[in-house]
Write a protein that holds these residues in place. Structure first.
Motif: not given
Length: 413
Positions: A2-5, A7-11, A35-41
């Motif tokens: 997921i791109s940052k743009s 993510i910000n749109k989702l927010g 998005y949450r689970t992508s932080f596992r890496e």
């Protein structure tokens, strides 16, 4: 990815839904979960390095890993209307709990050598107005430069204080942690953030006055007694599964807690998300603790285990101070009130210990010694608690009841 743009749109979409009072739909929640689970890496290598540093500085450090709960992310989106979701710096984090204040600075310095630090919130030098102390270090993810990882460093006493804030939120259905105002309970918590040995008699009286008004000790004790044996049973059922280090701990609407062990991260996250979709009002957290021990989980996640807190011992410490003062100044009425309350508290604690011993005997009788280490840990804890109660009773016997009422009778008008 997921791109940052995106993510910000989702927010922005989530903020609009929340502010309009609507329920967040499954489509948005699934995107947020992705998005949450992508932080596992991002968090995994950080956790390994931070754990190594913390253990080297202080071998008894407690280190845990967590990805921010969905409900906490949604709450922060609501509270901070100008913050982009892609800039939320604490979605993934690990926490170090130290038994030494000097170790915190050493660990902080070592972390700054390992990573690009983007921001530091130093609540040790300048505690928050509510009394919170600790370091919040934000680093650039070593995997994705567009992400941040938070590292919290706390002294064990500060961590237990922060856990009490969360427990009071649960018991009284408040959001003090998120900034909700309640002057008396905030005053109570601020005083408890100070070193108890440095509190004067007026400050101690104020703590006990607020406690009496809101029955804080009583309500905490009721919840802890309710949860103690069930959560111990759950732990005994999973403690022999040595490979498990992912846990979901839940506190339901009746303040009852339970703990589940999951085999791996993927299974744990799937279970967590299913639980959230099924009951968005429940309070639960998914955690990772390497080589977990029951005592460590109780310290690190006291507000989810809901079976113990040092405040109960602190209350006895404060009450004993008042009793000594009353004994000298002649406050017979409040002396007797405190003494009766302490006696009831001690009786409840001894009754709980006896119930736990019965539970241990029943478990061993039914299952043999297949949970030997967990059982021994439990017995050791009971022995320590019983010894502390006996010591406290002996200290109380040294006090002589006064004959005249005093200033402190105002606490129990």
């Amino acid at each position: 990815m997921i791109s940052k743009s995106q993510i910000n749109k989702l927010g922005k979409q989530l903020r609009t839904i929340i502010l309009e009072g609507d329920t967040v739909g499954s489509v948005e929640l699934e995107k947020l979960q992705e998005y949450r689970t992508s932080f596992r890496e991002d968090i995994s290598p950080v956790f390994e390095n931070v754990a190594a540093v913390a253990k080297k500085v202080r071998g008894d450090s407690l280190i845990s890993l967590r990805i921010k709960r969905i409900e906490s992310i949604l709450s922060k989106i609501r509270r901070e209307p100008t913050m982009a979701l892609g800039n939320m710096g604490d979605i993934a984090g690990c926490r170090v709990i130290c038994h030494s204040k000097s170790a915190l600075s050493l660990i902080r310095n070592e972390i700054s050598k390992l990573y690009t630090v983007t921001k530091v919130k130093d609540y040790v030098s300048e505690p928050k107005p509510d009394g919170y102390k600790g370091y919040h270090i934000y680093i650039q993810s070593p995997v994705n430069k567009n992400k941040q990882v938070e590292i919290q460093l706390r002294h064990v006493r500060t961590h237990k204080w922060a856990s009490l804030v969360e427990i009071i939120d649960i018991i009284y259905d408040l959001k003090l942690k998120e900034g909700e105002k309640h002057p008396e309970l905030q005053d109570f918590l601020y005083l408890l953030s100070l070193e108890k040995h440095n509190l004067n008699i007026s400050q101690i009286a104020r703590i006990l006055e607020i406690d009496s008004k809101y029955e804080i000790y009583k309500k905490l004790n009721q919840v802890f007694i309710q949860n103690h044996i069930p959560i111990r049973r759950s732990w005994l059922s999973i403690s022999n599964i040595k490979s498990y280090s992912h846990f979901i701990i839940e506190v339901d609407k009746d303040k009852k807690s339970n703990i589940k062990a999951l085999e791996n991260y993927q299974t744990a996250e799937l279970k967590y998300f299913q639980m959230f979709l099924g009951n968005q009002t429940s309070n639960f957290v998914l955690i990772f603790i390497e080589k977990p021990k029951f005592k460590e989980i109780c310290i690190a996640y006291a507000s989810y285990m809901m079976i113990k807190h040092d405040y109960l011992d602190d209350w006895n410490f404060f009450a004993k101070k008042i009793l000594r003062t009353e004994s000298k100044l002649g406050g017979i009425k409040s002396y007797n009130t405190f003494k009766d309350f302490i006696d009831r508290n001690l009786h409840d604690q001894q009754k709980l210990i006896n119930s736990e011993l019965d539970e241990i005997n029943n478990h061993v009788g039914e299952n043999g010694d297949n949970n030997g280490l967990a059982i021994q840990d439990w017995i050791n804890e009971l022995t320590e608690r019983d010894r502390n109660i006996e010591k406290f009773i002996n200290e109380l016997k040294q006090l002589k009841p006064p004959k005249e009422p005093s200033f402190f009778k105002r606490i129990f008008k």
